[in-house]
Design a protein around this motif. Structure first.
Motif, PDB file in Angstrom:
ATOM      1  N   THR A 127       0.835  -1.212   0.000  1.00  0.00           N
ATOM      2  CA  THR A 127       0.000   0.000   0.000  1.00  0.00           C
ATOM      3  C   THR A 127       0.860   1.248   0.000  1.00  0.00           C
ATOM      4  O   THR A 127       0.608   2.194  -0.756  1.00  0.00           O
ATOM      5  CB  THR A 127      -0.929  -0.005   1.234  1.00  0.00           C
ATOM      6  N   ILE A 128       1.898   1.257   0.831  1.00  0.00           N
ATOM      7  CA  ILE A 128       2.791   2.419   0.897  1.00  0.00           C
ATOM      8  C   ILE A 128       3.475   2.648  -0.450  1.00  0.00           C
ATOM      9  O   ILE A 128       3.548   3.777  -0.951  1.00  0.00           O
ATOM     10  CB  ILE A 128       3.843   2.225   2.010  1.00  0.00           C
ATOM     11  N   LEU A 129       3.954   1.569  -1.059  1.00  0.00           N
ATOM     12  CA  LEU A 129       4.640   1.695  -2.343  1.00  0.00           C
ATOM     13  C   LEU A 129       3.691   2.200  -3.425  1.00  0.00           C
ATOM     14  O   LEU A 129       4.054   3.072  -4.226  1.00  0.00           O
ATOM     15  CB  LEU A 129       5.241   0.344  -2.742  1.00  0.00           C
ATOM     16  N   LEU A 130       2.473   1.630  -3.462  1.00  0.00           N
ATOM     17  CA  LEU A 130       1.505   2.064  -4.472  1.00  0.00           C
ATOM     18  C   LEU A 130       1.094   3.515  -4.266  1.00  0.00           C
ATOM     19  O   LEU A 130       0.976   4.285  -5.232  1.00  0.00           O
ATOM     20  CB  LEU A 130       0.274   1.159  -4.435  1.00  0.00           C
ATOM     21  N   GLN A 131       0.882   3.921  -3.014  1.00  0.00           N
ATOM     22  CA  GLN A 131       0.488   5.301  -2.743  1.00  0.00           C
ATOM     23  C   GLN A 131       1.605   6.275  -3.082  1.00  0.00           C
ATOM     24  O   GLN A 131       1.361   7.342  -3.656  1.00  0.00           O
ATOM     25  CB  GLN A 131       0.073   5.450  -1.276  1.00  0.00           C
ATOM     26  N   LYS A 132       2.841   5.898  -2.755  1.00  0.00           N
ATOM     27  CA  LYS A 132       3.972   6.763  -3.119  1.00  0.00           C
ATOM     28  C   LYS A 132       4.103   6.864  -4.627  1.00  0.00           C
ATOM     29  O   LYS A 132       4.369   7.947  -5.168  1.00  0.00           O
ATOM     30  CB  LYS A 132       5.266   6.211  -2.512  1.00  0.00           C
ATOM     31  N   GLY A 133       3.946   5.731  -5.308  1.00  0.00           N
ATOM     32  CA  GLY A 133       4.030   5.741  -6.760  1.00  0.00           C
ATOM     33  C   GLY A 133       2.952   6.601  -7.385  1.00  0.00           C
ATOM     34  O   GLY A 133       3.222   7.374  -8.322  1.00  0.00           O
ATOM     35  N   PHE A 134       1.716   6.489  -6.863  1.00  0.00           N
ATOM     36  CA  PHE A 134       0.617   7.287  -7.410  1.00  0.00           C
ATOM     37  C   PHE A 134       0.836   8.768  -7.118  1.00  0.00           C
ATOM     38  O   PHE A 134       0.608   9.624  -7.995  1.00  0.00           O
ATOM     39  CB  PHE A 134      -0.709   6.828  -6.816  1.00  0.00           C
ATOM     40  N   ALA A 135       1.289   9.086  -5.920  1.00  0.00           N
ATOM     41  CA  ALA A 135       1.524  10.489  -5.567  1.00  0.00           C
ATOM     42  C   ALA A 135       2.616  11.093  -6.449  1.00  0.00           C
ATOM     43  O   ALA A 135       2.511  12.232  -6.909  1.00  0.00           O
ATOM     44  CB  ALA A 135       1.905  10.597  -4.093  1.00  0.00           C
ATOM     45  N   SER A 136       3.669  10.318  -6.701  1.00  0.00           N
ATOM     46  CA  SER A 136       4.750  10.793  -7.563  1.00  0.00           C
ATOM     47  C   SER A 136       4.252  11.003  -8.992  1.00  0.00           C
ATOM     48  O   SER A 136       4.559  12.025  -9.629  1.00  0.00           O
ATOM     49  CB  SER A 136       5.903   9.790  -7.544  1.00  0.00           C
ATOM     50  N   TRP A 137       3.489  10.041  -9.491  1.00  0.00           N
ATOM     51  CA  TRP A 137       2.941  10.162 -10.845  1.00  0.00           C
ATOM     52  C   TRP A 137       1.996  11.353 -10.957  1.00  0.00           C
ATOM     53  O   TRP A 137       2.043  12.107 -11.925  1.00  0.00           O
ATOM     54  CB  TRP A 137       2.217   8.877 -11.205  1.00  0.00           C
ATOM     55  N   LEU A 138       1.151  11.548  -9.952  1.00  0.00           N
ATOM     56  CA  LEU A 138       0.195  12.654  -9.971  1.00  0.00           C
ATOM     57  C   LEU A 138       0.916  13.990  -9.927  1.00  0.00           C
ATOM     58  O   LEU A 138       0.519  14.948 -10.604  1.00  0.00           O
ATOM     59  CB  LEU A 138      -0.768  12.530  -8.790  1.00  0.00           C
TER      60      LEU A 138
END
Length: 378
Positions: A127-138
């Motif tokens: 979850t942390i990795l996916l959220q960080k990835g999404f935040a970075s992409w956004l």
């Protein structure tokens, strides 16, 4: 009679000498196994030839194997033989089918392979990795229009689906309107409408509510079935769709609940993937039997083909790393002289005996010739 006896005697002596000489020469190839000394003087021809030259023999044997018996080309041809490829593919196919039909779940399988997982820790980490990835992409794409992010083929496919979507929406509404639930909904709103009007009560005295509801239900169903209604809804959907395509990624995120909402969605996706629906399901539940067999067959063929292609390309480098000639030299040098003698005799014992018999035969033949010459010279 004396002459005959002389020839026989010399033939026998010659045969004995010839046979013994060859027998002794063969024995001296191996014996003695170790050098013999008289005080500080080493007895000539000790040790035997093979024990004495064992280091050179070991080196030459290693070079013989690498240069002529076990070459990269020979190994490549052997690995790429159709029978070999088919055998490996069939074996791998059986293993893949057994894996696909396993009643164990993914978590148990990973644990069996030595990669056991802590489900709660994995959920948190993923979850942390996916959220960080999404935040970075956004953060990188927030101001970009959606049509620059989403492939054009997706928009074209969506445009083609709009007529079907509009038709499906109208059909579902029509089914609802014609249902008992829809009729009750119409009746309730008609009653609320009439109760809110000044002359609503008087109107209901002269006109039956049921008649109004039936007429409204029929008219609504008819309107929902017309081509004009479908076209108007389709036009409205296309306008909204075209406006949506012009929005930026940030606007879409805000419209869909904001960044917190998307983060919650990411967490939900992570949780659902790692729950009993996936990791705890038996592997056999993911694919049907036909798909399992097809995937196992094609997968085995592709894996074997890919693996052999990579391996055969690396054979020279692998053999160089293994230093096969050096390995053989070291191994042969560890053999005792007795062991070397056993190996050679196991291969050529019959031939070495024939050499001994040939020496006796030639010695006997020479003895006969000598006997004849001796008689003549007398």
């Amino acid at each position: 009679m004396a002459n005959f006896f002389t020839i026989i005697t010399m033939a026998a002596v010659g045969a004995l000498i010839g046979g013994f000489t060859n027998y002794l020469a063969i024995k001296m190839l191996f014996r003695p196994h170790y050098p013999l000394f008289i005080k500080n003087w080493r007895v000539p021809f000790t040790p035997g030839l093979i024990p004495k030259r064992k280091p050179e023999l070991a080196k030459q044997l290693g070079l013989l194997v690498v240069n002529h018996l076990l070459t990269p080309q020979m190994i490549r041809e052997k690995l790429l033989q159709p029978e070999m490829v088919k055998g490996m593919a069939d074996w791998l196919e059986e293993k893949l089918i057994a894996f696909f039909r396993s009643k164990k779940n993914l978590a148990e399988t990973l644990e069996q392979w030595g990669a056991g997982i802590d489900l709660s820790s994995l959920k948190e980490t993923s979850t942390i990795l996916l959220q960080k990835g999404f935040a970075s992409w956004l953060g990188k794409n927030r101001d970009l229009p959606i049509d620059q992010i989403v492939p054009e083929t997706v928009f074209l496919a969506a445009d083609e689906k709009i007529p079907d979507i509009s038709k499906g929406i109208l059909e579902q509404i029509r089914i609802f309107v014609r249902s008992d639930e829809g009729k009750d909904w119409i009746r309730r709103h008609v009653y609320e409408f009439l109760q809110g009007k000044r002359f609503g009560g008087l109107f209901q005295i002269f006109i039956d509510n049921a008649l109004i509801v039936d007429r409204l239900q029929e008219e609504a169903a008819r309107l929902l079935s017309t081509e004009e209604s479908r076209q108007k809804l389709e036009s409205a959907l296309r306008r909204k769709w075209n406006l949506g395509k012009e929005k930026t990624v940030g606007e879409l995120v805000e419209w869909a609940g904001g960044e917190k909402g998307w983060m919650a969605l990411v967490q939900n996706i992570s949780d659902r993937f790692l729950t009993e629906s996936y990791l705890m399901r038996p592997i056999s539940d993911f694919l049907d039997d036909v798909t399992q067999e097809r995937l196992a067959k094609t997968g085995a063929e592709k894996i074997v083909s890919f693996a052999l292609e990579r391996i055969t390309d690396k054979i020279p480098a692998i053999m160089e790393k293994l230093q096969i000639a050096e390995l053989i030299r070291q191994q042969v040098e560890t053999f005792s002289s007795e062991r070397l003698e056993e190996l050679v005799l196991a291969i050529s014992r019959r031939e070495l005996k024939m050499i001994t018999y040939l020496g006796a035969y030639l010695g006997g033949l020479i003895g006969i010739v000598q006997g004849i010459f001796a008689i003549i010279l007398q």
